[in-house]
Design an enzyme around this catalytic site. Structure first.
Site, PDB file in Angstrom:
ATOM      1  N   HIS A 265     -14.550 -12.702 -29.486  1.00  0.00           N
ATOM      2  CA  HIS A 265     -15.837 -13.245 -29.943  1.00  0.00           C
ATOM      3  C   HIS A 265     -16.237 -14.454 -29.083  1.00  0.00           C
ATOM      4  O   HIS A 265     -17.346 -14.508 -28.537  1.00  0.00           O
ATOM      5  CB  HIS A 265     -15.707 -13.665 -31.411  1.00  0.00           C
ATOM      6  CG  HIS A 265     -16.941 -14.260 -32.018  1.00  0.00           C
ATOM      7  ND1 HIS A 265     -17.805 -13.551 -32.811  1.00  0.00           N
ATOM      8  CD2 HIS A 265     -17.469 -15.517 -31.945  1.00  0.00           C
ATOM      9  CE1 HIS A 265     -18.801 -14.329 -33.211  1.00  0.00           C
ATOM     10  NE2 HIS A 265     -18.623 -15.542 -32.696  1.00  0.00           N
ATOM     11  N   GLU A 266     -15.315 -15.392 -28.941  1.00  0.00           N
ATOM     12  CA  GLU A 266     -15.639 -16.602 -28.162  1.00  0.00           C
ATOM     13  C   GLU A 266     -15.843 -16.270 -26.690  1.00  0.00           C
ATOM     14  O   GLU A 266     -16.648 -16.910 -26.013  1.00  0.00           O
ATOM     15  CB  GLU A 266     -14.552 -17.669 -28.342  1.00  0.00           C
ATOM     16  CG  GLU A 266     -14.362 -18.162 -29.781  1.00  0.00           C
ATOM     17  CD  GLU A 266     -15.643 -18.620 -30.473  1.00  0.00           C
ATOM     18  OE1 GLU A 266     -16.553 -19.142 -29.802  1.00  0.00           O
ATOM     19  OE2 GLU A 266     -15.743 -18.430 -31.709  1.00  0.00           O
ATOM     20  N   HIS A 269     -19.450 -15.576 -26.250  1.00  0.00           N
ATOM     21  CA  HIS A 269     -20.246 -16.814 -26.165  1.00  0.00           C
ATOM     22  C   HIS A 269     -20.109 -17.441 -24.776  1.00  0.00           C
ATOM     23  O   HIS A 269     -21.087 -17.858 -24.159  1.00  0.00           O
ATOM     24  CB  HIS A 269     -19.758 -17.833 -27.199  1.00  0.00           C
ATOM     25  CG  HIS A 269     -20.262 -17.602 -28.596  1.00  0.00           C
ATOM     26  ND1 HIS A 269     -21.602 -17.512 -28.902  1.00  0.00           N
ATOM     27  CD2 HIS A 269     -19.601 -17.467 -29.777  1.00  0.00           C
ATOM     28  CE1 HIS A 269     -21.738 -17.324 -30.218  1.00  0.00           C
ATOM     29  NE2 HIS A 269     -20.545 -17.285 -30.762  1.00  0.00           N
ATOM     30  N   GLU A 295     -25.206 -15.539 -30.671  1.00  0.00           N
ATOM     31  CA  GLU A 295     -24.340 -14.762 -31.562  1.00  0.00           C
ATOM     32  C   GLU A 295     -24.406 -13.271 -31.228  1.00  0.00           C
ATOM     33  O   GLU A 295     -23.431 -12.545 -31.444  1.00  0.00           O
ATOM     34  CB  GLU A 295     -24.739 -15.030 -33.023  1.00  0.00           C
ATOM     35  CG  GLU A 295     -23.714 -14.636 -34.063  1.00  0.00           C
ATOM     36  CD  GLU A 295     -22.400 -15.433 -34.018  1.00  0.00           C
ATOM     37  OE1 GLU A 295     -22.310 -16.431 -33.278  1.00  0.00           O
ATOM     38  OE2 GLU A 295     -21.463 -15.031 -34.729  1.00  0.00           O
TER      39      GLU A 295
HETATM   40 ZN   LIG Z   1     -20.121 -17.087 -32.850  1.00  0.00          ZN
END
Ligand SMILES: [Zn+2]
Length: 500
Positions: A265-266, A269, A295
């Protein structure tokens, strides 16, 4: 890229503000990772002063006049127009909020965060109640100061997602709500439904898990000469500039998908920040455009890639190398474990099917608070009623209910909807990518991550904040946000998984 002489002057002046932002980001990263505990006493003074300093520079007559002058220039290219739009917006927000109000709000939320933590620990909403009452009251005031055309909540949303309106959020949730409720019900009635998965309790070797996370980042091509992976209580991404983007994860010691998917997830980003056009370096355009679009990038990597069967299949041997206990679980089992659907009490632990329900109830509560249709003292009860209505579970206490998230204590009302926007957009982006590049299944099977990354860069990342979020999405996808892709995706994926 930046040819206009007035714009060049603006950018030169802006460097002071940018440098303060850079330093503040690095301090922020350090605060969450390596800072010794007692350093916070001085650190908070530094944060306060640096913020005020940046604000002062931004609102100085010299800088404002320069931006106004730039706005009147003719024939600005899209990047130059972007610089004017972004700076004008930031100046306006600062200008509209009286300094006494900003200071009071900062003080209130700094205290509220501490009170909230304590209230959550004791599971006692009454401790937090007076602070939340004040935060809601000041948020209403904030909306009045900022101004709005349709709904006061628009003004708060806009701070996190430029141009987003309350009615658009309502429209999105109206479309999602019945489908999600229906799907969750069917899943819970399915013979394949399981409340728990045995892998959630299997302990892993933290050192080995760290290596596996690094291997996955290497597989995706994370540039370790421009970033790092560290540990923090809550995983996050911090970009200093576009050449220094750091991510964190956490290690609970068991339930390995949590740390793995947090890392993935990171990574999403981070990749957004890392792939911004280098020529935008040290300008107001050199960061992600909004929380929702950000996101969408993290969710793309987490949900579309990380939770896919093909990702698990192609990395099964790699997983087993670091997590030998996986020999007892085949690919199908690991896939089920990665995509376990159940109505959990905690938002951050939610799965693809229930995640948006958690956001819907927060949005409905926030909107009613701003409209003064409900009062803060009713929240624990309302929360529990909504949890039962949307997810079919009732929190046993406030710590697992209304007190679970930090956002309200930070004064971040209007933030939550961006999580749903990201989740919905991620699927839409994936479908468009497949139209251009062919099935993601094949790309992941062949480990062609470079192709995926280049596409994301070209369509979204490289632009930074050049265009407002809605315009960026329309340019990239040829249409505006559409919930149908997300609905189709979960019905297809989970219909198959749960045989419905
Ligand atoms: Zn996030």
């Amino acid at each position: 890229m930046f040819e206009n002489p007035v714009i060049r002057k603006v950018l030169d002046k802006y460097l002071d503000i940018w440098a303060i932002g850079y330093a503040t980001s690095l301090l922020g990263w350090d605060t969450e990772t390596y800072m010794p505990e007692h350093a916070i006493k001085e650190r908070s003074i530094v944060f306060g002063r640096l913020t005020v300093l940046a604000q002062r520079l931004m609102l100085s007559n010299e800088f404002r006049e320069l931006v106004e002058k730039a706005e009147k220039e003719e024939n600005l290219n899209v990047y130059e127009q972007g610089v004017v739009r972004v700076l004008k917006r930031e100046i306006e927000i600062f200008e509209k909020l009286p300094p006494e109000f900003v200071e009071e709000f900062e003080k209130l939320t700094a205290e509220a965060k501490v009170v909230w933590r304590n209230a959550k620990e004791k599971s006692d909403f009454n401790l937090f109640k007076p602070y939340l009452e004040k935060i809601v009251e000041m948020s209403r005031k904030k909306a009045e100061y900022l101004g709005y055309e349709e709904h006061p909540y628009d003004a708060l949303l806009d701070l996190f997602e430029e141009g987003l309106r309350t009615r658009e959020v309502e429209d999105m949730f109206q479309k999602l709500k019945p489908k999600l409720t229906d799907l969750l019900k069917k899943i819970r009635d399915s013979p394949y439904y399981q409340e728990k998965h045995p892998l959630e309790n299997v302990a892993y070797d933290v050192e080995k898990m760290k290596q596996l996370n690094l291997e996955i980042l290497k597989l995706f091509g994370f540039p370790f000469d421009r970033g790092r992976l560290d540990i923090s209580a809550h995983p996050f991404t911090q970009n200093m500039g576009i050449f220094d983007v750091r991510i964190t994860t956490r290690y609970e010691g068991k339930d390995f998908k949590r740390t793995l998917l947090a890392t993935v997830h990171e990574f999403g980003h981070a990749l957004y920040e890392l792939q911004i056009d280098e020529r935008l370096m040290a300008t107001p355009l050199a960061s992600g455009v909004s929380l929702g679009v950000h996101e969408s990038q993290s969710r793309f990597w987490e949900n579309i890639i990380g939770r896919s069967k093909i990702f698990i299949e192609t990395n099964y041997d790699l997983f087993k190398k670091y997590l030998p206990f996986l020999s007892n679980y085949d690919i199908e089992e690991v896939y089920r474990y990665f995509n376990l659907v159940r109505p959990e009490l905690i938002r951050v632990e939610a799965n693809e099917v229930t995640y948006n329900q958690h956001i819907i109830l927060r949005f409905e509560i926030e909107k009613s608070l701003i409209e003064e249709k409900i009062v803060v003292s009713e929240l624990p009860e309302i929360w529990n009623t909504y949890m039962d209505r949307y997810l079919g579970v009732t929190p046993p206490n406030d710590a697992l209910g209304v007190l679970q998230d930090i956002h309200w204590s930070m004064g971040a009302i209007g933030y939550f909807p961006t999580y749903s926007i990201g989740t919905v957009l991620a699927v839409q982006i994936a479908r468009k990518l497949e139209k251009d590049l062919g099935p993601l299944e094949e790309l992941v099977a062949n480990k062609e991550y470079d192709k995926i990354k280049s596409w994301l860069k070209e369509k979204i990342h490289k632009w930074g904040r050049t265009f407002p979020p809605k315009q960026l999405i329309e340019r990239a996808l040829g249409e505006s946000m559409n919930t149908n892709y997300f609905i189709e995706h979960i019905i297809k994926k989970y219909g198959k998984l749960y045989n419905i």
